[in-house]
Design a protein around this motif. Structure first.
Motif: not given
Length: 114
Positions: A49-51, A59-63
């Motif tokens: 994840a990045r802000l 977010y990564a698709d997996s999360v």
């Protein structure tokens, strides 16, 4: 010198929750992004994840739908709330901040197992 110190990792059962924290200290001019990455054994480090500076979260698709990234500017802290954890979330989680330069924390282990 910029330092990032992560905490909050540990052992949790599948379906459980953890909240990771990353305290950022030191001198830096400008931070463009704050993020969490992870690296599982035998795999490459990947973005979780990045802000952005404007508060936009990626977010990564997996999360997606399970993890939430947030920040507290007054505390210079970045958080990663992880819910509905799965065994495949097991990894060392690293905090990162970047702008003109990129800085990494030492990592915190998250293990999801029954």
């Amino acid at each position: 010198q910029v330092q990032l110190v992560e905490s909050g990792g540990g052992l949790v059962q599948p379906g459980g929750s953890l909240r990771l924290s990353c305290v950022v200290s030191g001198s830096f001019f400008s931070i463009s992004n704050r993020g969490w990455y992870r690296q599982a054994p035998g795999k490459q480090r990947e973005l979780v994840a990045r802000l952005t500076r404007d508060g936009f979260a990626i977010y990564a698709d997996s999360v997606k739908g399970r993890f939430t990234i947030s920040r507290d500017n007054a505390k210079n802290t970045v958080y990663l709330q992880m819910n509905s954890l799965k065994p495949e979330d097991t990894a060392v989680y690293y905090c990162n901040v970047n702008g003109a330069l990129s800085f990494w924390g030492q990592g915190t282990q998250v293990t999801v197992s029954s």
